[in-house]
Design a protein around this motif. Structure first.
Motif, PDB file in Angstrom:
ATOM      1  N   ARG A 287       0.858  -1.222   0.060  1.00  0.00           N
ATOM      2  CA  ARG A 287       0.030  -0.161  -0.134  1.00  0.00           C
ATOM      3  C   ARG A 287       1.161   1.260  -0.044  1.00  0.00           C
ATOM      4  NH1 ARG A 287      -4.682   1.534   4.614  1.00  0.00           N
ATOM      5  NH2 ARG A 287      -5.117   3.673   3.329  1.00  0.00           N
ATOM      6  N   ARG A 288       1.807   1.167   0.851  1.00  0.00           N
ATOM      7  CA  ARG A 288       2.673   2.253   0.925  1.00  0.00           C
ATOM      8  C   ARG A 288       3.354   2.669  -0.423  1.00  0.00           C
ATOM      9  NH1 ARG A 288       7.729   2.451   4.985  1.00  0.00           N
ATOM     10  NH2 ARG A 288       8.503   0.974   3.229  1.00  0.00           N
ATOM     11  N   ALA A 289       3.835   1.552  -1.116  1.00  0.00           N
ATOM     12  CA  ALA A 289       4.637   1.561  -2.442  1.00  0.00           C
ATOM     13  C   ALA A 289       3.674   2.477  -3.461  1.00  0.00           C
ATOM     14  CB  ALA A 289       5.032   0.410  -2.870  1.00  0.00           C
ATOM     15  N   ARG A 290       2.317   2.167  -3.324  1.00  0.00           N
ATOM     16  CA  ARG A 290       1.520   2.652  -4.360  1.00  0.00           C
ATOM     17  C   ARG A 290       1.253   4.161  -4.020  1.00  0.00           C
ATOM     18  NH1 ARG A 290      -2.400  -1.497  -2.122  1.00  0.00           N
ATOM     19  NH2 ARG A 290      -1.677  -3.516  -2.743  1.00  0.00           N
ATOM     20  N   ALA A 291       1.130   4.262  -2.699  1.00  0.00           N
ATOM     21  CA  ALA A 291       1.150   5.783  -2.273  1.00  0.00           C
ATOM     22  C   ALA A 291       2.188   6.636  -2.715  1.00  0.00           C
ATOM     23  CB  ALA A 291       0.788   5.802  -0.836  1.00  0.00           C
ATOM     24  N   HIS A 292       3.296   5.755  -2.756  1.00  0.00           N
ATOM     25  CA  HIS A 292       4.631   6.713  -2.829  1.00  0.00           C
ATOM     26  C   HIS A 292       4.744   6.912  -4.502  1.00  0.00           C
ATOM     27  CE1 HIS A 292       7.121   5.937   1.211  1.00  0.00           C
ATOM     28  NE2 HIS A 292       5.757   6.619   1.332  1.00  0.00           N
ATOM     29  N   ARG A 293       4.321   5.935  -5.219  1.00  0.00           N
ATOM     30  CA  ARG A 293       4.404   5.909  -6.552  1.00  0.00           C
ATOM     31  C   ARG A 293       3.499   7.283  -7.157  1.00  0.00           C
ATOM     32  NH1 ARG A 293       3.053   1.200 -11.087  1.00  0.00           N
ATOM     33  NH2 ARG A 293       2.654   2.673 -12.833  1.00  0.00           N
ATOM     34  N   ALA A 294       2.206   7.157  -6.566  1.00  0.00           N
ATOM     35  CA  ALA A 294       1.255   8.398  -6.910  1.00  0.00           C
ATOM     36  C   ALA A 294       1.840   9.644  -6.330  1.00  0.00           C
ATOM     37  CB  ALA A 294      -0.149   7.958  -6.248  1.00  0.00           C
ATOM     38  N   TYR A 295       2.423   9.734  -5.217  1.00  0.00           N
ATOM     39  CA  TYR A 295       3.200  11.081  -4.871  1.00  0.00           C
ATOM     40  C   TYR A 295       4.137  11.598  -5.800  1.00  0.00           C
ATOM     41  CZ  TYR A 295       4.752  14.455  -1.625  1.00  0.00           C
ATOM     42  OH  TYR A 295       5.377  15.550  -0.934  1.00  0.00           O
ATOM     43  N   ASP A 296       5.113  10.401  -6.484  1.00  0.00           N
ATOM     44  CA  ASP A 296       6.130  10.794  -7.403  1.00  0.00           C
ATOM     45  C   ASP A 296       5.622  11.184  -8.483  1.00  0.00           C
ATOM     46  OD1 ASP A 296       8.578  10.961  -8.189  1.00  0.00           O
ATOM     47  OD2 ASP A 296       9.030   8.777  -8.202  1.00  0.00           O
TER      48      ASP A 296
ATOM     49  N   SER B  30      14.628  10.678  -4.606  1.00  0.00           N
ATOM     50  CA  SER B  30      15.869  10.167  -4.775  1.00  0.00           C
ATOM     51  C   SER B  30      16.660  10.942  -5.629  1.00  0.00           C
ATOM     52  CB  SER B  30      15.856   8.650  -5.213  1.00  0.00           C
ATOM     53  OG  SER B  30      15.271   7.716  -4.533  1.00  0.00           O
ATOM     54  N   GLY B  31      16.441  12.235  -5.587  1.00  0.00           N
ATOM     55  CA  GLY B  31      17.303  13.307  -6.454  1.00  0.00           C
ATOM     56  C   GLY B  31      17.068  13.332  -7.859  1.00  0.00           C
ATOM     57  N   THR B  32      15.875  12.742  -8.222  1.00  0.00           N
ATOM     58  CA  THR B  32      15.651  13.025  -9.879  1.00  0.00           C
ATOM     59  C   THR B  32      14.179  12.902 -10.170  1.00  0.00           C
ATOM     60  OG1 THR B  32      15.078  10.558 -10.523  1.00  0.00           O
ATOM     61  CG2 THR B  32      17.398  11.114 -10.158  1.00  0.00           C
ATOM     62  N   ALA B  33      13.901  13.547 -11.249  1.00  0.00           N
ATOM     63  CA  ALA B  33      12.591  13.550 -11.797  1.00  0.00           C
ATOM     64  C   ALA B  33      12.059  12.353 -12.267  1.00  0.00           C
ATOM     65  CB  ALA B  33      12.436  14.878 -13.038  1.00  0.00           C
ATOM     66  N   ASP B  34      12.777  11.412 -12.478  1.00  0.00           N
ATOM     67  CA  ASP B  34      12.385   9.894 -12.978  1.00  0.00           C
ATOM     68  C   ASP B  34      11.549   9.427 -11.973  1.00  0.00           C
ATOM     69  OD1 ASP B  34      13.936  10.522 -15.210  1.00  0.00           O
ATOM     70  OD2 ASP B  34      15.749   9.612 -14.117  1.00  0.00           O
ATOM     71  N   LEU B  35      10.641   8.598 -12.578  1.00  0.00           N
ATOM     72  CA  LEU B  35       9.632   7.816 -11.678  1.00  0.00           C
ATOM     73  C   LEU B  35      10.343   6.450 -11.477  1.00  0.00           C
ATOM     74  CD1 LEU B  35       6.215   8.761 -13.368  1.00  0.00           C
ATOM     75  CD2 LEU B  35       7.409   9.871 -11.522  1.00  0.00           C
ATOM     76  N   ARG B  36       9.797   5.898 -10.176  1.00  0.00           N
ATOM     77  CA  ARG B  36      10.327   4.565  -9.487  1.00  0.00           C
ATOM     78  C   ARG B  36      11.683   4.306  -9.708  1.00  0.00           C
ATOM     79  NH1 ARG B  36       5.628   4.661 -12.546  1.00  0.00           N
ATOM     80  NH2 ARG B  36       6.596   3.729 -14.618  1.00  0.00           N
ATOM     81  N   ASP B  37      12.530   5.458  -9.385  1.00  0.00           N
ATOM     82  CA  ASP B  37      14.076   5.169  -9.327  1.00  0.00           C
ATOM     83  C   ASP B  37      14.324   5.432  -7.614  1.00  0.00           C
ATOM     84  OD1 ASP B  37      13.282   7.636  -9.198  1.00  0.00           O
ATOM     85  OD2 ASP B  37      15.392   8.479  -9.925  1.00  0.00           O
ATOM     86  N   GLY B  38      13.621   5.388  -6.973  1.00  0.00           N
ATOM     87  CA  GLY B  38      13.774   5.297  -5.490  1.00  0.00           C
ATOM     88  C   GLY B  38      12.732   5.973  -4.968  1.00  0.00           C
ATOM     89  N   THR B  39      12.739   6.147  -3.456  1.00  0.00           N
ATOM     90  CA  THR B  39      11.652   6.850  -2.716  1.00  0.00           C
ATOM     91  C   THR B  39      12.171   7.695  -1.621  1.00  0.00           C
ATOM     92  OG1 THR B  39      11.635   4.908  -0.889  1.00  0.00           O
ATOM     93  CG2 THR B  39       9.972   4.693  -2.930  1.00  0.00           C
ATOM     94  N   ARG B  40      13.300   7.933  -1.587  1.00  0.00           N
ATOM     95  CA  ARG B  40      14.058   8.903  -0.742  1.00  0.00           C
ATOM     96  C   ARG B  40      13.477  10.335  -1.064  1.00  0.00           C
ATOM     97  NH1 ARG B  40      20.406  10.037   0.802  1.00  0.00           N
ATOM     98  NH2 ARG B  40      20.219  12.110   1.244  1.00  0.00           N
ATOM     99  N   LEU B  41      12.915  10.844   0.126  1.00  0.00           N
ATOM    100  CA  LEU B  41      12.420  12.253  -0.125  1.00  0.00           C
ATOM    101  C   LEU B  41      13.138  13.494   0.653  1.00  0.00           C
ATOM    102  CD1 LEU B  41      10.264  13.697  -1.441  1.00  0.00           C
ATOM    103  CD2 LEU B  41       8.550  13.464   0.763  1.00  0.00           C
ATOM    104  N   PHE B  42      13.843  12.675   1.734  1.00  0.00           N
ATOM    105  CA  PHE B  42      14.711  13.729   2.727  1.00  0.00           C
ATOM    106  C   PHE B  42      15.838  14.230   1.612  1.00  0.00           C
ATOM    107  CE2 PHE B  42      16.550   9.541   3.915  1.00  0.00           C
ATOM    108  CZ  PHE B  42      17.986   9.831   3.766  1.00  0.00           C
TER     109      PHE B  42
END
Length: 555
Positions: free
Chosen positions: A269-278, A286-298
């Motif tokens: 569920r969290r992965a789906r939420a993070h994907r939609a957020y991205d 994760s430092g890029t505008a690409d999708l699904r290359d990571g979930t790091r937001l700090f």
């Protein structure tokens, strides 16, 4: 953010010229938008030579958000120095399709520092509205000031986004800090306006969001709000998430508002939420505008020699919230080990003067002493500070992870790190606090008391506060609670449990000032706004004091 109610029933050198920055209304589009760009435009994460641009295209009637339907299409974009696009400096195109919900994210480079730009997208003969954005100052630049709008906790079911509308009407900001709860997961009838949970505007889809399509539809509903669209079109956002972007009181392996037997695996569920957020937010994951290359937001963003912002993620890596016996367990963390090391490194760097921390949940300690039993539930619903037994801590914020807090504050003091300001959201109320080495030093006048920094907490855009939960329109109840909290916590200097709105944080080499503006009624689409209070910390002091007026003279 904890709730007592049933969980299932939130840059430039100098001031900006008003003459140079025209208002960007819906009429800014060159061609009539027939719904192709129905979710507006946005920008975010400004750097000196680049900024991220965002939009969403609807190429066919069937290509609705979350549908998974529609063709792969090519969307063109332009960036110009003027709103008329006679001086285009960058242009290009990008492909998008159903696999990314027809969203577009472009990390535009080759820009000049501390410069306003205009941008737009085109597809199929339709041009989006025009957005405006600004790059950060050059690394060694010395801006006279930096000014940020500060917002959090915008629950669409609980009211209109008038705070966004009034913030967008200002012409003196450089960016907007969004500190979390950009949207909420609840279905209609859950956590709405006031004690009866009235839906001012019911959520879409008409259920709690759990599936990827649910998260996409909810993001789309929020992005369709005209006040939020206007704010996005006028300023770049610097955003982080709190819990409701996934679900209430989440931690690294679960959440209060997640039931595995009916809602499946939490991490999925969290992965789906993070994907939609991205997909839907103008942030670099994760430092890029690409999708699904990571979930790091700090991440860190630097604004010349004046300030650096460290944006935290206090949900993805935290341990589960503890009962009173576990809040000081040194093995438990709110940040996770890697992010804590990164934060301490951020607060060691001998670079910009002001060290800002974008902090989703409150770090200042809070001790309630004794409150009447009838108020315990209401205060807990707003702040999460009072478990049913009355023990005075909030297990969902830094009070529930005191070892991590002590590590951060000791680090600041041991390394003589000055001019640290935590800018916080989450608890639907306004606070100005000092961060004491030992809160007991504040029980009496002690000129030698040691503070490690300060914290400014913004109110919610719409989410319920204490006055809303108690149903006391006079504010007498919340005023009594505010005074009781300040009496037991003298490092807390300002507290407002009654109002909703936005804040403005202004930085100069001499001081950092936070102004709180409050709206009249979130249920009124035409709500007015007024200035409530201003507090300031002067460079080198780690103290807060009241200011006589807001920055920019706006009242």
């Amino acid at each position: 953010m904890s709730h007592l109610v049933p969980r299932r029933t939130v840059l430039a050198t100098g001031a900006v010229s008003a003459v140079a920055l025209p208002v960007l209304g819906q009429g800014s589009a060159r061609a009539a938008d027939d719904g192709v760009f129905a979710h507006g435009v946005a920008s975010g994460d400004p750097l000196p030579h680049r900024v991220l641009l965002w939009t969403r295209v609807t190429p066919t009637p069937a290509s609705t958000p979350g549908s998974g339907q529609g063709p792969t299409v090519r969307v063109h974009w332009e960036v110009a120095r003027d709103a008329g696009f006679t001086r285009v400096v960058r242009r290009g195109h990008v492909s998008t399709g159903a696999s990314r919900d027809h969203t577009v994210k472009v990390d535009v480079d080759g820009l000049d520092p501390a410069t306003w730009y205009h941008y737009r997208f085109t597809y199929g003969g339709t041009t989006s509205r025009t957005g405006r954005t600004r790059t950060a100052p050059a690394r060694r630049a010395t801006p006279d000031n930096l000014r940020f709008g500060v917002v959090s906790c915008a629950n669409l079911q609980a009211g209109w986004f008038s705070a966004y509308r009034h913030l967008a009407a200002r012409d003196d900001l450089h960016a907007v800090l969004h500190l979390g709860d950009y949207l909420y997961e609840y279905g209609p009838g859950e956590y709405g306006y006031g004690p009866s949970n009235e839906d001012i505007r019911p959520h879409e889809p008409a259920k709690e969001m759990v599936a990827l399509g649910d998260y996409r539809q909810r993001h789309a509903q929020y992005k369709a709000d005209p006040d939020l669209q206007e704010l996005h079109a006028r300023y770049p956002f610097i955003a982080t998430w709190d819990d409701h972007e996934v679900t209430n009181d989440q931690w690294k392996a679960g959440a209060e508002n997640h039931q595995p037997d009916t809602e499946g695996d939490y991490r999925r569920r969290r992965a789906r939420a993070h994907r939609a957020y991205d997909e839907w937010m103008p942030v670099r994951m994760s430092g890029t505008a690409d999708l699904r290359d990571g979930t790091r937001l700090f991440r860190r963003l630097r604004f010349g020699a004046l300030a650096e912002i460290s944006m935290l993620d206090l949900r993805t890596y935290r341990d589960e919230q503890a009962d009173q016996t576990g809040v000081s367990d040194p093995e438990r963390s709110i940040t996770g080990a890697k992010q804590l090391d990164w934060l301490r490194d951020s607060l060691m760097r001998r670079g910009p003067q002001w060290n800002l921390v974008g902090n989703p949940v409150m770090i200042a300690p809070v001790d309630f002493g004794t409150l009447p039993d009838e108020l315990t539930g209401a205060v807990n619903d707003v702040t999460g500070l009072l478990p049913e037994d009355g023990v005075a801590y909030n297990a969902d914020q830094w009070d529930g992870y005191t070892a991590d807090r002590n590590r951060v504050l000791r680090h600041l003091l041991n390394h003589s790190v000055e001019d640290v300001v935590f800018v916080t959201g989450d608890i639907h109320s306004g606070w100005a606090c000092e961060l004491p080495k030992d809160a007991s030093d504040y029980l009496y006048e002690n000129p030698a008391r040691v503070t490690a920094g300060v914290e400014f907490v913004c109110s919610s855009v719409t989410s319920n506060n204490l006055k809303d939960i108690t149903g006391d329109p006079t504010g007498v109840t919340s005023t009594a609670v505010e005074e009781g909290i300040k009496a037991n916590n003298r490092h807390i200097r300002y507290l407002n449990f009654d109002d909703h709105g936005y804040s403005v944080l202004d930085l100069t080499p001499e001081r950092a000032q936070m102004d709180w503006f409050v709206i009249s009624d979130r249920a009124d689409r035409d709500a007015t706004v007024r200035w409530d209070a201003s507090w300031v910390t002067r460079s080198g002091t780690s103290r807060v004091e009241p200011a006589d007026a807001p920055v920019g003279g706006a009242r």
